[in-house]
Scaffold this motif. Structure first.
Motif, short mmCIF file in Angstrom:
data_model
loop_
_atom_site.label_atom_id
_atom_site.label_comp_id
_atom_site.label_asym_id
_atom_site.label_seq_id
_atom_site.Cartn_x
_atom_site.Cartn_y
_atom_site.Cartn_z
N LYS A 144 -22.83 -6.13 49.17
CA LYS A 144 -21.77 -6.13 48.14
C LYS A 144 -22.16 -5.32 46.91
CE LYS A 144 -18.74 -9.63 49.36
NZ LYS A 144 -17.87 -9.09 50.37
N LYS A 145 -21.12 -4.75 46.30
CA LYS A 145 -21.32 -4.07 45.02
C LYS A 145 -20.32 -4.67 44.03
CE LYS A 145 -22.80 0.17 47.20
NZ LYS A 145 -22.41 1.51 47.64
N ILE A 146 -20.86 -5.45 43.13
CA ILE A 146 -20.00 -6.17 42.19
C ILE A 146 -20.25 -5.65 40.77
CG2 ILE A 146 -19.34 -8.46 41.31
CD1 ILE A 146 -18.92 -8.20 44.35
N ILE A 147 -19.15 -5.48 40.05
CA ILE A 147 -19.26 -5.10 38.63
C ILE A 147 -18.67 -6.24 37.79
CG2 ILE A 147 -18.59 -3.42 36.87
CD1 ILE A 147 -18.21 -1.35 39.07
N HIS A 148 -19.36 -6.60 36.75
CA HIS A 148 -18.78 -7.53 35.76
C HIS A 148 -18.56 -6.76 34.48
CE1 HIS A 148 -19.03 -10.71 32.56
NE2 HIS A 148 -18.11 -11.22 33.35
N ILE A 149 -17.31 -6.75 34.03
CA ILE A 149 -16.99 -6.04 32.78
C ILE A 149 -16.71 -7.08 31.70
CG2 ILE A 149 -15.37 -4.47 31.61
CD1 ILE A 149 -16.60 -2.87 33.72
N ASP A 150 -17.27 -6.87 30.54
CA ASP A 150 -17.07 -7.79 29.42
C ASP A 150 -16.82 -6.95 28.16
OD1 ASP A 150 -17.03 -9.86 27.66
OD2 ASP A 150 -19.08 -10.53 28.04
N MET A 151 -15.62 -7.06 27.61
CA MET A 151 -15.30 -6.32 26.38
C MET A 151 -16.18 -6.86 25.25
SD MET A 151 -12.80 -4.35 27.42
CE MET A 151 -12.02 -3.77 25.91
N ASP A 152 -16.64 -5.96 24.38
CA ASP A 152 -17.57 -6.37 23.32
C ASP A 152 -16.81 -7.00 22.14
OD1 ASP A 152 -19.64 -5.30 24.83
OD2 ASP A 152 -19.43 -3.33 23.91
N THR B 244 -17.21 -2.70 46.56
CA THR B 244 -17.94 -2.36 47.79
C THR B 244 -17.15 -1.30 48.56
OG1 THR B 244 -18.53 -4.70 47.81
CG2 THR B 244 -19.17 -3.39 49.73
N LYS B 245 -15.86 -1.60 48.75
CA LYS B 245 -14.95 -0.57 49.25
C LYS B 245 -14.03 -0.30 48.08
CE LYS B 245 -14.87 -2.03 54.04
NZ LYS B 245 -14.45 -3.30 54.67
N ASN B 246 -13.93 0.95 47.64
CA ASN B 246 -13.06 1.22 46.50
C ASN B 246 -12.08 2.32 46.81
OD1 ASN B 246 -14.39 3.83 45.29
ND2 ASN B 246 -16.07 2.44 45.78
N LYS B 247 -11.01 2.37 46.03
CA LYS B 247 -9.89 3.27 46.34
C LYS B 247 -10.29 4.74 46.29
CE LYS B 247 -6.36 0.10 44.61
NZ LYS B 247 -5.39 -0.15 43.52
N GLU C 88 -13.28 5.84 46.98
CA GLU C 88 -14.42 6.02 47.90
C GLU C 88 -15.67 6.59 47.20
OE1 GLU C 88 -13.19 7.96 51.48
OE2 GLU C 88 -11.55 6.55 51.81
N ILE C 89 -15.90 6.07 46.03
CA ILE C 89 -17.11 6.47 45.29
C ILE C 89 -18.26 5.59 45.79
CG2 ILE C 89 -18.17 6.59 42.98
CD1 ILE C 89 -15.27 6.85 41.88
N PRO C 90 -19.33 6.17 46.28
CA PRO C 90 -20.39 5.33 46.85
C PRO C 90 -21.20 4.58 45.79
CG PRO C 90 -20.96 7.67 47.05
CD PRO C 90 -19.58 7.61 46.47
N SER C 91 -21.26 5.11 44.57
CA SER C 91 -22.12 4.49 43.56
C SER C 91 -21.33 3.56 42.64
CB SER C 91 -22.80 5.59 42.74
OG SER C 91 -23.23 5.06 41.51
N ALA C 92 -21.70 2.27 42.67
CA ALA C 92 -21.04 1.30 41.79
C ALA C 92 -21.38 1.61 40.33
CB ALA C 92 -21.48 -0.11 42.14
N THR C 93 -22.57 2.17 40.11
CA THR C 93 -22.97 2.53 38.76
C THR C 93 -22.03 3.60 38.19
OG1 THR C 93 -25.24 2.15 39.46
CG2 THR C 93 -24.94 3.31 37.37
N GLU C 94 -21.69 4.56 39.03
CA GLU C 94 -20.76 5.61 38.58
C GLU C 94 -19.39 5.00 38.26
OE1 GLU C 94 -20.30 9.01 41.22
OE2 GLU C 94 -18.40 9.50 40.20
N ILE C 95 -18.95 4.08 39.10
CA ILE C 95 -17.64 3.45 38.84
C ILE C 95 -17.69 2.69 37.51
CG2 ILE C 95 -15.97 1.71 39.65
CD1 ILE C 95 -16.82 2.40 42.50
N ALA C 96 -18.76 1.94 37.29
CA ALA C 96 -18.88 1.16 36.05
C ALA C 96 -18.85 2.10 34.84
CB ALA C 96 -20.17 0.34 36.07
#
Ligand code: MG
Length: 361
Positions: free
Chosen positions: A11-19, A118-121, A123-131
């Protein structure tokens, strides 16, 4: 790499939290507030702090603290009332950014969400790039900063988003999970509050690596079902999926008094609780039809009174009236002394759905 089984490492999970979300929105709306200690709170004598800007936090001001205490800590603080309609609107703009990448979104509140990419629209393999992209797009669209945590599960992603706040990003790769969590205080684990922390302390368990030395059977004997979860979390394992349909059934908050109080003395305690529950509902984008007043007598007997209004309660003022009604019109014994008061909400609808709102429960 297969540290803890397939599900864990895939799994590739991102947690976003506004500052400092509400306070940052206020600073964005009124640029003369930028760089100043902004405290978001309802304008009443017994208010609690909804949010504080980083400048205000440097004075020790935190959410849920009495506004009167915040005023003492920072007399030059600028108090502004919350504008939940605006926060909700911006939260929806941010959600549209998420949707460019995934529909697997679990909002926790107006300013926080888990995303399964993990699967994204795109198709970017890097979750870091998506974040990174999400952070940039949020900034472009809302002019606000968010922090992101990237990890192999929700538990790790959530801790990671807090790591380099504000405007930070922290990536924890599966192979680094144990190294990341081992030195953390147990209190960082979601679900461990002051009581569990204190109980672990009596057992000489202060940090996650110490918790990881305890057997599952032992943890279950101490904490029941939660013990099993603790056993997994201490190993960095969290199999809970990003839940797009998470439905809350109730919310509550309560105060235990240092000295027992009469019904008349409780009124001043009930006001900040009413605000707290209202702020919680607003931050989770919920409206409620039913409210509960819970009292615990000096000899530990619980009494509950509930009121369901035909329409959801739409303002803090309306809620205050309802709670006063519960306190004074529901024939609570006046001669008793109480040790705890709590307010709960249930029977929710989600106002953002608009129009004729479907009932969630
Ligand atoms: Mg936040």
């Amino acid at each position: 790499m297969q540290l803890c089984g397939d599900e864990y490492s895939l799994k590739k999970i991102i947690h976003i939290d506004m500052d400092a979300f509400y306070a940052s929105v206020e600073q964005r709306e009124k640029p003369d507030l930028i760089g100043r200690p902004v405290i978001v709170a309802w304008p009443s004598k017994r208010s609690v702090v909804c949010a504080a800007s980083y400048e205000a936090r440097s004075f020790g001001i935190r959410s849920a603290m009495p506004a009167s205490r915040a005023k003492k800590l920072c007399p030059e603080g600028i108090f502004v009332p919350p504008q939940f309609h605006l926060y909700r609107q911006i939260s929806n703009e941010v959600k549209l950014v998420y949707r460019r990448y995934t529909d697997l979104i679990e909002p926790l509140s107006l300013d926080e969400a888990y995303l399964d990419v993990t699967k994204n629209k795109l198709e970017i393999p890097s979750a870091t790039e998506i974040a990174q992209r999400i952070k940039t797009e949020i900034k472009q669209i809302t002019d606000l900063n968010a922090s992101a945590g990237v990890g192999p599960n929700k538990f790790i992603a959530k801790i990671a988003s807090d790591w380099n706040k504000p405007n930070g990003i922290c990536v924890v790769k599966p192979k680094d999970v144990l190294r990341f969590i081992s030195p953390l205080p147990v209190r960082k684990i979601p679900g461990i509050g002051p009581a569990t922390e204190a109980s672990l302390k009596t057992r000489h368990i202060h940090i996650v690596s110490e918790l990881a030395c305890i057997s599952e059977a032992q943890l279950v004997s101490w904490y029941g079902k939660f013990g099993k979860r603790l056993f997994n979390l201490a190993r960095g394992i969290d199999l809970s999926p990003v839940n797009i349909n998470r439905v809350r059934k109730s919310l509550s908050c309560e105060t235990t008094f240092e000295q027992d109080k009469t019904l008349a003395q409780i009124e001043s305690e009930v006001l900040p609780l009413t605000e707290k529950i209202w702020n919680q509902l607003s931050s989770k984008n919920l409206e409620a039809n039913t409210f509960h007043l819970k009292l615990k007598t000096h000899d530990f007997r619980n009494t509950t009174r509930s009121k369901t209004s035909p329409k959801p309660v739409r303002s803090l003022e309306e809620l205050k009236v309802l709670v006063q009604h519960l306190l004074y019109k529901s024939r609570l014994p006046k001669n008793l002394r109480y040790r705890l008061v709590g307010i709960g909400a249930s029977n929710f609808i989600q106002p953002s759905i608009g129009g004729d709102q479907p009932r969630l429960l």
